[in-house]
Design a protein around this motif. Structure first.
Motif, mmCIF file in Angstrom:
data_model
loop_
_atom_site.group_PDB
_atom_site.id
_atom_site.type_symbol
_atom_site.label_atom_id
_atom_site.label_comp_id
_atom_site.label_asym_id
_atom_site.label_seq_id
_atom_site.Cartn_x
_atom_site.Cartn_y
_atom_site.Cartn_z
ATOM 1 N N ALA A 31 -7.910 6.173 -10.818
ATOM 2 C CA ALA A 31 -7.483 5.509 -9.583
ATOM 3 C C ALA A 31 -6.396 6.270 -8.836
ATOM 4 O O ALA A 31 -6.138 5.972 -7.672
ATOM 5 C CB ALA A 31 -7.002 4.089 -9.898
ATOM 6 N N GLY A 32 -5.737 7.217 -9.487
ATOM 7 C CA GLY A 32 -4.624 7.902 -8.842
ATOM 8 C C GLY A 32 -3.403 7.008 -8.759
ATOM 9 O O GLY A 32 -3.432 5.845 -9.178
ATOM 10 N N GLN A 33 -2.314 7.552 -8.220
ATOM 11 C CA GLN A 33 -1.049 6.807 -8.209
ATOM 12 C C GLN A 33 -1.128 5.548 -7.357
ATOM 13 O O GLN A 33 -0.729 4.474 -7.801
ATOM 14 C CB GLN A 33 0.100 7.694 -7.730
ATOM 15 C CG GLN A 33 1.439 6.990 -7.840
ATOM 16 C CD GLN A 33 2.617 7.922 -7.659
ATOM 17 O OE1 GLN A 33 2.441 9.090 -7.376
ATOM 18 N NE2 GLN A 33 3.801 7.406 -7.820
ATOM 19 N N GLU A 34 -1.638 5.644 -6.142
ATOM 20 C CA GLU A 34 -1.696 4.468 -5.262
ATOM 21 C C GLU A 34 -2.629 3.393 -5.824
ATOM 22 O O GLU A 34 -2.296 2.205 -5.806
ATOM 23 C CB GLU A 34 -2.126 4.869 -3.851
ATOM 24 C CG GLU A 34 -1.057 5.626 -3.084
ATOM 25 C CD GLU A 34 0.244 4.835 -2.958
ATOM 26 O OE1 GLU A 34 0.193 3.631 -2.617
ATOM 27 O OE2 GLU A 34 1.311 5.432 -3.211
ATOM 28 N N GLY A 35 -3.785 3.799 -6.334
ATOM 29 C CA GLY A 35 -4.718 2.843 -6.925
ATOM 30 C C GLY A 35 -4.152 2.188 -8.168
ATOM 31 O O GLY A 35 -4.355 0.991 -8.403
ATOM 32 N N THR A 36 -3.435 2.983 -8.968
ATOM 33 C CA THR A 36 -2.797 2.438 -10.172
ATOM 34 C C THR A 36 -1.747 1.408 -9.802
ATOM 35 O O THR A 36 -1.670 0.334 -10.415
ATOM 36 C CB THR A 36 -2.172 3.577 -11.005
ATOM 37 O OG1 THR A 36 -3.203 4.492 -11.385
ATOM 38 C CG2 THR A 36 -1.486 3.044 -12.253
ATOM 39 N N ILE A 37 -0.943 1.718 -8.794
ATOM 40 C CA ILE A 37 0.090 0.775 -8.346
ATOM 41 C C ILE A 37 -0.560 -0.506 -7.848
ATOM 42 O O ILE A 37 -0.130 -1.616 -8.205
ATOM 43 C CB ILE A 37 0.985 1.427 -7.273
ATOM 44 C CG1 ILE A 37 1.859 2.504 -7.908
ATOM 45 C CG2 ILE A 37 1.851 0.371 -6.574
ATOM 46 C CD1 ILE A 37 2.595 3.384 -6.916
ATOM 47 N N LYS A 38 -1.611 -0.402 -7.029
ATOM 48 C CA LYS A 38 -2.298 -1.596 -6.527
ATOM 49 C C LYS A 38 -2.890 -2.406 -7.674
ATOM 50 O O LYS A 38 -2.793 -3.638 -7.693
ATOM 51 C CB LYS A 38 -3.397 -1.198 -5.541
ATOM 52 C CG LYS A 38 -2.875 -0.761 -4.203
ATOM 53 C CD LYS A 38 -4.008 -0.394 -3.269
ATOM 54 C CE LYS A 38 -3.453 0.120 -1.944
ATOM 55 N NZ LYS A 38 -4.532 0.529 -1.034
ATOM 56 N N PHE A 39 -3.509 -1.720 -8.643
ATOM 57 C CA PHE A 39 -4.122 -2.412 -9.769
ATOM 58 C C PHE A 39 -3.080 -3.207 -10.554
ATOM 59 O O PHE A 39 -3.259 -4.399 -10.822
ATOM 60 C CB PHE A 39 -4.818 -1.398 -10.684
ATOM 61 C CG PHE A 39 -5.429 -2.006 -11.912
ATOM 62 C CD1 PHE A 39 -6.657 -2.629 -11.853
ATOM 63 C CD2 PHE A 39 -4.762 -1.952 -13.130
ATOM 64 C CE1 PHE A 39 -7.227 -3.197 -12.986
ATOM 65 C CE2 PHE A 39 -5.318 -2.516 -14.265
ATOM 66 C CZ PHE A 39 -6.559 -3.142 -14.188
ATOM 67 N N VAL A 49 5.385 -2.475 -9.174
ATOM 68 C CA VAL A 49 5.535 -1.509 -10.258
ATOM 69 C C VAL A 49 5.692 -0.076 -9.743
ATOM 70 O O VAL A 49 5.745 0.850 -10.539
ATOM 71 C CB VAL A 49 4.346 -1.576 -11.243
ATOM 72 C CG1 VAL A 49 4.257 -2.934 -11.899
ATOM 73 C CG2 VAL A 49 3.042 -1.216 -10.560
ATOM 74 N N SER A 50 5.787 0.078 -8.428
ATOM 75 C CA SER A 50 5.812 1.433 -7.858
ATOM 76 C C SER A 50 6.996 2.266 -8.361
ATOM 77 O O SER A 50 6.882 3.484 -8.480
ATOM 78 C CB SER A 50 5.811 1.376 -6.333
ATOM 79 O OG SER A 50 6.928 0.665 -5.855
ATOM 80 N N SER A 51 8.088 1.621 -8.698
ATOM 81 C CA SER A 51 9.257 2.386 -9.151
ATOM 82 C C SER A 51 9.180 2.765 -10.629
ATOM 83 O O SER A 51 9.966 3.603 -11.085
ATOM 84 C CB SER A 51 10.537 1.595 -8.885
ATOM 85 O OG SER A 51 10.536 0.405 -9.644
ATOM 86 N N VAL A 52 8.249 2.188 -11.373
ATOM 87 C CA VAL A 52 8.168 2.497 -12.805
ATOM 88 C C VAL A 52 6.895 3.247 -13.189
ATOM 89 O O VAL A 52 6.765 3.667 -14.337
ATOM 90 C CB VAL A 52 8.305 1.223 -13.680
ATOM 91 C CG1 VAL A 52 9.665 0.601 -13.524
ATOM 92 C CG2 VAL A 52 7.206 0.231 -13.378
ATOM 93 N N ILE A 53 5.960 3.412 -12.266
ATOM 94 C CA ILE A 53 4.729 4.153 -12.566
ATOM 95 C C ILE A 53 5.040 5.644 -12.579
ATOM 96 O O ILE A 53 5.588 6.187 -11.631
ATOM 97 C CB ILE A 53 3.627 3.858 -11.522
ATOM 98 C CG1 ILE A 53 3.168 2.416 -11.619
ATOM 99 C CG2 ILE A 53 2.450 4.814 -11.685
ATOM 100 C CD1 ILE A 53 2.415 2.066 -12.878
#
Length: 93
Positions: A31-39, A49-53
């Protein structure tokens, strides 16, 4: 009532945790970084969770994480079985 096998429940919970850990790795890889954050934001009820991914996790660190997750899961499963078995009344045979 039947007693729960402590080792088997510990192993089952440990393996389940390790599978979830690998699933998380797959999400991050695909998913990449943005997809991971959205998930994970949606999974965690909107918690940001954007600050801890961290996407650049070394392979050795990930493997150690899988092992640690298995061990913690095994201990949790074993503890649940111990506490469950402790609450059973002795059977009269």
């Amino acid at each position: 009532m039947n007693r729960i096998n402590i080792k088997k429940l510990g192993f089952s919970v440990g393996i389940t945790g390790a599978i979830l850990y690998v699933g998380c790795m797959i999400v991050m890889l695909t998913a990449g970084q943005e997809g991971t954050i959205k998930f994970f934001n949606s999974l965690l009820h909107g918690l940001d969770v954007s600050s801890v991914i961290r996407m650049n996790v070394p392979l050795l660190e990930a493997l150690i994480g899988i092992v640690q997750t298995f061990i913690i899961g095994w201990l949790i499963g074993a503890a649940i079985a111990v506490f469950y078995n402790a609450q059973l009344k002795p059977s009269i045979e």
